[in-house]
Motif scaffolding. Structure first.
Motif, PDB file in Angstrom:
ATOM      1  N   UNK A 168      44.798  40.442  59.687  1.00  0.00           N
ATOM      2  CA  UNK A 168      46.206  40.948  58.784  1.00  0.00           C
ATOM      3  C   UNK A 168      46.013  40.666  57.153  1.00  0.00           C
ATOM      4  N   UNK A 169      45.776  39.276  57.012  1.00  0.00           N
ATOM      5  CA  UNK A 169      46.004  38.721  55.515  1.00  0.00           C
ATOM      6  C   UNK A 169      44.676  39.658  54.657  1.00  0.00           C
ATOM      7  N   UNK A 170      43.455  39.826  55.506  1.00  0.00           N
ATOM      8  CA  UNK A 170      42.411  40.564  54.806  1.00  0.00           C
ATOM      9  C   UNK A 170      42.847  41.847  54.505  1.00  0.00           C
ATOM     10  N   UNK A 171      43.645  42.796  55.267  1.00  0.00           N
ATOM     11  CA  UNK A 171      44.029  43.962  55.055  1.00  0.00           C
ATOM     12  C   UNK A 171      44.828  44.056  53.910  1.00  0.00           C
ATOM     13  N   UNK A 172      45.827  43.221  53.811  1.00  0.00           N
ATOM     14  CA  UNK A 172      46.493  42.924  52.628  1.00  0.00           C
ATOM     15  C   UNK A 172      45.971  42.849  51.572  1.00  0.00           C
ATOM     16  N   UNK A 173      44.863  42.075  51.610  1.00  0.00           N
ATOM     17  CA  UNK A 173      44.046  41.754  50.346  1.00  0.00           C
ATOM     18  C   UNK A 173      43.433  43.000  49.851  1.00  0.00           C
ATOM     19  N   UNK A 174      42.826  43.738  50.719  1.00  0.00           N
ATOM     20  CA  UNK A 174      42.325  44.951  50.262  1.00  0.00           C
ATOM     21  C   UNK A 174      43.353  45.858  49.511  1.00  0.00           C
ATOM     22  N   UNK A 175      44.406  45.876  50.119  1.00  0.00           N
ATOM     23  CA  UNK A 175      45.636  46.637  49.415  1.00  0.00           C
ATOM     24  C   UNK A 175      45.964  46.055  48.105  1.00  0.00           C
ATOM     25  N   UNK A 176      45.899  44.836  48.152  1.00  0.00           N
ATOM     26  CA  UNK A 176      46.350  44.127  46.777  1.00  0.00           C
ATOM     27  C   UNK A 176      45.178  44.186  45.611  1.00  0.00           C
ATOM     28  N   UNK A 177      44.133  44.120  46.004  1.00  0.00           N
ATOM     29  CA  UNK A 177      43.047  44.209  45.077  1.00  0.00           C
ATOM     30  C   UNK A 177      42.906  45.812  44.562  1.00  0.00           C
ATOM     31  N   UNK A 178      43.144  46.787  45.443  1.00  0.00           N
ATOM     32  CA  UNK A 178      43.227  48.206  45.030  1.00  0.00           C
ATOM     33  C   UNK A 178      44.243  48.235  44.157  1.00  0.00           C
ATOM     34  N   UNK A 179      45.528  47.900  44.539  1.00  0.00           N
ATOM     35  CA  UNK A 179      46.627  48.059  43.622  1.00  0.00           C
ATOM     36  C   UNK A 179      46.577  47.459  42.150  1.00  0.00           C
ATOM     37  N   UNK A 180      45.819  46.466  42.175  1.00  0.00           N
ATOM     38  CA  UNK A 180      45.639  45.663  41.046  1.00  0.00           C
ATOM     39  C   UNK A 180      44.691  46.315  40.063  1.00  0.00           C
ATOM     40  N   UNK A 181      43.491  46.847  40.691  1.00  0.00           N
ATOM     41  CA  UNK A 181      42.590  47.962  39.974  1.00  0.00           C
ATOM     42  C   UNK A 181      43.208  49.054  39.645  1.00  0.00           C
ATOM     43  N   UNK A 182      44.146  49.594  40.120  1.00  0.00           N
ATOM     44  CA  UNK A 182      44.837  50.753  39.819  1.00  0.00           C
ATOM     45  C   UNK A 182      45.841  50.590  38.823  1.00  0.00           C
ATOM     46  N   UNK A 183      46.560  49.362  38.748  1.00  0.00           N
ATOM     47  CA  UNK A 183      47.758  49.027  37.709  1.00  0.00           C
ATOM     48  C   UNK A 183      46.759  48.901  36.468  1.00  0.00           C
ATOM     49  N   UNK A 184      45.684  48.219  36.516  1.00  0.00           N
ATOM     50  CA  UNK A 184      44.907  47.777  35.295  1.00  0.00           C
ATOM     51  C   UNK A 184      44.546  49.353  34.500  1.00  0.00           C
ATOM     52  N   UNK A 185      43.980  50.014  35.263  1.00  0.00           N
ATOM     53  CA  UNK A 185      43.300  51.238  34.881  1.00  0.00           C
ATOM     54  C   UNK A 185      44.373  52.586  34.521  1.00  0.00           C
ATOM     55  N   UNK A 186      45.604  52.206  35.071  1.00  0.00           N
ATOM     56  CA  UNK A 186      46.543  53.520  34.811  1.00  0.00           C
ATOM     57  C   UNK A 186      47.462  52.940  33.630  1.00  0.00           C
ATOM     58  N   UNK A 187      47.740  51.506  33.627  1.00  0.00           N
ATOM     59  CA  UNK A 187      48.516  50.852  32.477  1.00  0.00           C
ATOM     60  C   UNK A 187      47.563  49.964  31.656  1.00  0.00           C
ATOM     61  N   UNK A 188      46.525  50.518  30.824  1.00  0.00           N
ATOM     62  CA  UNK A 188      45.662  49.308  30.355  1.00  0.00           C
ATOM     63  C   UNK A 188      46.075  48.785  29.215  1.00  0.00           C
ATOM     64  N   UNK A 189      47.303  48.823  28.506  1.00  0.00           N
ATOM     65  CA  UNK A 189      47.382  48.009  27.486  1.00  0.00           C
ATOM     66  C   UNK A 189      48.758  47.143  27.953  1.00  0.00           C
TER      67      UNK A 189
END
Length: 184
Positions: A54-75
């Motif tokens: 369960x923690x690992x699945x949430x880690x995957x979600x968190x990692x994916x959302x961090x990547x998305x946040x950085x790429x869509x809001x780069x500044x």
């Protein structure tokens, strides 16, 4: 233990999960916003609720959302990125309605370095930043995080995180970690 050395600075990662998979994750990415001359380097540690799968699945979600946040809001600064992550975790885990929503989430320490590694901008969601100012210093300094997590129960209208700026010319060493290291 993995060790990485760059031209200008040294880094190390100690990752020893209790189980084969873990609810803790780390993330490091260099990002150059479109049309900008400045490259930024992001680094974070995160501790997700739950252990094992369960923690690992949430880690995957968190990692994916961090990547998305950085790429869509780069500044964006780290506090803004944490706010984006918070809203997206709540959306992905259907935490917007009060009935039957989970309280799962994560604690995150997020840093953004400039290209020359002279300045650090930090924002924390229940995860602090520790640093030594001098090589032989016995005193460790701490920048306290915002006392709110990413995801989970939210009583306030919007979740706001605080940015802190640290001049790295006066810092010898800094540490980010999840509570997993302390707990073990």
């Amino acid at each position: 233990m993995e060790t990485t050395e760059t031209e200008t600075k040294n880094f190390f990662i100690l990752y020893k999960p209790k189980d084969i998979v873990s609810g803790d994750f780390y993330h490091a990415i260099a990002h150059k916003p479109t049309g900008s001359k400045n490259e930024l380097f992001y680094m974070c540690t995160a501790d997700c609720t739950g252990h094992g799968v369960p923690g690992a699945l949430l880690s995957i979600v968190g990692d994916m959302l961090l990547n998305e946040s950085i790429s869509t809001h780069p500044d964006s600064d780290p506090a803004t990125l944490l706010s984006y992550m918070h809203e997206n975790v709540r959306s992905v885990l259907c935490q917007k309605n009060e009935r039957g929503s989970s309280r799962d989430g994560m604690e995150v320490a997020l840093c953004r370095f400039d290209k020359q590694f002279t300045e650090l901008m930090y924002a924390g969601a229940n995860r602090p930043l520790y640093y030594f100012e001098h090589q032989y210093s016995e005193h460790i300094s701490m920048i306290k995080p915002t006392r709110k997590g990413i995801g989970g129960l939210q009583k306030e209208e919007t979740r706001v995180f605080d940015n802190h700026i640290l001049d790295l010319n006066h810092v010898y060493c800094l540490y980010l970690f999840s509570d997993g290291y302390v707990d073990q």
